[in-house]
Design an enzyme around this catalytic site. Sequence first.
Site, PDB file in Angstrom:
ATOM      1  N   ASP A 138      39.958 -32.135 -50.071  1.00  0.00           N
ATOM      2  CA  ASP A 138      38.969 -32.957 -49.382  1.00  0.00           C
ATOM      3  C   ASP A 138      39.711 -34.226 -48.943  1.00  0.00           C
ATOM      4  O   ASP A 138      40.824 -34.505 -49.411  1.00  0.00           O
ATOM      5  CB  ASP A 138      37.786 -33.283 -50.305  1.00  0.00           C
TER       6      ASP A 138
HETATM    7  C1  BGC Z   1      33.607 -34.806 -47.359  1.00  0.00           C
HETATM    8  C2  BGC Z   1      33.906 -33.449 -46.744  1.00  0.00           C
HETATM    9  C3  BGC Z   1      34.291 -33.614 -45.307  1.00  0.00           C
HETATM   10  C4  BGC Z   1      35.480 -34.549 -45.211  1.00  0.00           C
HETATM   11  C5  BGC Z   1      35.970 -34.788 -43.809  1.00  0.00           C
HETATM   12  C6  BGC Z   1      34.700 -35.809 -47.094  1.00  0.00           C
HETATM   13  O1  BGC Z   1      34.289 -37.083 -47.434  1.00  0.00           O
HETATM   14  O2  BGC Z   1      33.390 -34.674 -48.734  1.00  0.00           O
HETATM   15  O3  BGC Z   1      32.787 -32.616 -46.866  1.00  0.00           O
HETATM   16  O4  BGC Z   1      34.555 -32.367 -44.725  1.00  0.00           O
HETATM   17  O5  BGC Z   1      35.103 -35.805 -45.757  1.00  0.00           O
HETATM   18  O6  BGC Z   1      35.092 -35.576 -43.107  1.00  0.00           O
END
Ligand code: BGC
Length: 728
Positions: free
Chosen positions: A276
């Site tokens: 993530d």
């Molecule tokens: C989230 C993800 C997301 C990523 C990119 C993170 O903060 O948990 O679900 O895909 O950011 O934006």
Amino acid sequence: MKRSSTTRLLVFTILALVTLGALIMTSNSEAQEQRALYLDVSKPIDARVEDLLSRMTLEEKLALVYADSKFTTAAIPRLGIPRRWLSDGPHGVREDVGPDTWKPAGRTDDFSTLMPALIGLASTWSPELASAYGKVIGEEARQRGKQIMLGPGMNIMRTPLNGRNFEYPGEDPFLTSRMVVDYIRAVQAEDVASCAKHFVANDQEFERGTINVEMDERALREIYLRPFQAAVQEAGVRTVMSAYNRFRGHYCSENDYLINKVLKGEWGFKGLVMSDWGGTHSTNGAVMNGLDLEMGTEVAPYDKFFMAGAFREGLRTGAFPMSVLDDKARRNLRQIIEGKALEERVPGALNTKDHQAVARRVAEESFVLLKNDNSALPLDLSKVKSIAVIGENAVLLQAYGGGSARIKTFYEITPMEGILRRAGDRASVSFSMGYAEKPIDDLANQAIKAAGQADVVVYIGGLNHRQYFDTEGLDRKDMKLPYRQDELLTRIVETNPRTVVVLLGGGPVEMGSWLAKAPAVLQVWYPGMESGNAIARVLFGDINPSGKLACTFPKRLEDSPAHAMGNYPGKDGTVKYDESLLVGYRWYDTKNIEPLFPFGYGLSYTKFEYSDLRLKPGDRDGVMTAEFNIKNVGLMDGAEVAQLYVQPVKPRLPRPVKELKGFNKIFLKAGEQKTVSIPLNRNAFSFYDPAQHSWVAEKDEYKILIGASSRDIRLNGSVRLAETTLEK
Ligand code: BGC
């Protein structure tokens, strides 16, 4: 003579042409032979990946495993590998941000269709709609030049307070699995990779970046991993995103057990695991414990990423074997080749009439009619002449909120707009806010006055995507309606008993004493760009609601498992899932706690009768089909979601009282009857036995319960498994 020289010339010319032709053909086929194997689409994927890998330098391989901007990885032009674009998210293709910032890029070509939130999709109980939804996402992603879409999210609703509940398909692993499998297949059929996220146990936003989750093996396998396993083994998902949190002491992005042992080992996942954004914590952990792509680490330049410079150095010194880099590169290449990134990509499509129609249909079928006394709904425009619409959500745009799931939508029809359009000049429609984020005294009084003057009140409130409601990074503080809505609603229903309450939100809310007096309540989640049209069509009876709850609505927060056990949000950085398997209805049923509205519940404008259950054995022990009849005995066409729960009679290990193992959504014209059939295989009976590291379908008697909800069982029968069988 003259004639024969002409003939010779002709023969010569023909020979020359034939030779030339042969030469051309030879050089063509030589070119064909010389063309790299990895570019040959007729060759098997494994061979193409190995061929491409064998041509790469260390630097090129390394370039595949970390980002070169917020949402891209570097191109490798020498080998024809284009820059790879990733994008959020589950509900549409997110707007582009600048290369090194979260700030919008400010483009004019990054709009997208806004689909209903995934909790709404799950409430349709329609895998067919999940597939239509996925196709929209895939087509739009391709048109926007994205190779990987960061969704669907498939974390289980463990607590009503999780700020991202709206992005996930609810509390049940079986329903979640059924929805995400068809969603993913459809996205990937458009040559766009899906991403199963967040692997695993990112079930709260509170301290999400550090919290350590502890749970027993059965809860892990039977509840939280289930949808991921289905995504991998049934849908062939090409990418998985590790969660921010820790699991049993180790960050999910460097969790050997989860990634190497379970996901890649036991399940045979061949795709890539990405972090993530900002969820990578060490070079050694990420490199050795299975991470294949590092995204979003908040350092600059990109060569400072954990899996960039430091990884290179470790390879040079021999701290890391070259085989780990090869494995990561291989997984990235597989996704690149499978997504046809090395071929000419055909254009996709953006916000077509079809996409809009799918957005509206999903919304319409997602609404759950929680209450409808004396047929308060649908509203009849030949009788209702004045409507007081009350509540901020009637006019609030929802698209651009919630965190990474936000969408720069082409348009969003608000509920107020939808009602105005549908009522036309047949009824006068007024609007009052009733409440606001910053309290203004007069708002409530104005609303009460309007309520008193109208034939009908349509209240449109609930939650929104502001901080501490349905938004990423923060959980809700309680399960109540914000902005003193309970108080306002109590006054409204006292003033005008003909009040229809429409609630937006990503999960359950407590409902105050107004509930007893409000004749109708409709839960609409976040319905996407066609919100207002869909709401109006259901309110005025063009569409008969058919959604069923994908999550229990408890009476009070304290009734819900994690809260009843005092296991939320954790202590000293650790949250213990002591409720184990008893998540959602599994808890309420096993503990005999009466919910406000149970899992699987939802009314219709018509009525359905169930009859004649037949349990037909299949060709193998434990394989069977449940058949029964459903009749629409009301006056309106409609759809019913018939649910099948399995209840073991004498389980060896403790099990929830019953679990959803099948369902079928059936459309029936008024008066029509159909036979419904729900197949079951041995998985429907099995549990995970940690002692044997295996799924076990135990010799026992099992009740087969067919219901209109988890608490409205209409038919039951029973079957016996003659043998105990194990399945790895
Ligand atoms: C989230 C993800 C997301 C990523 C990119 C993170 O903060 O948990 O679900 O895909 O950011 O934006």
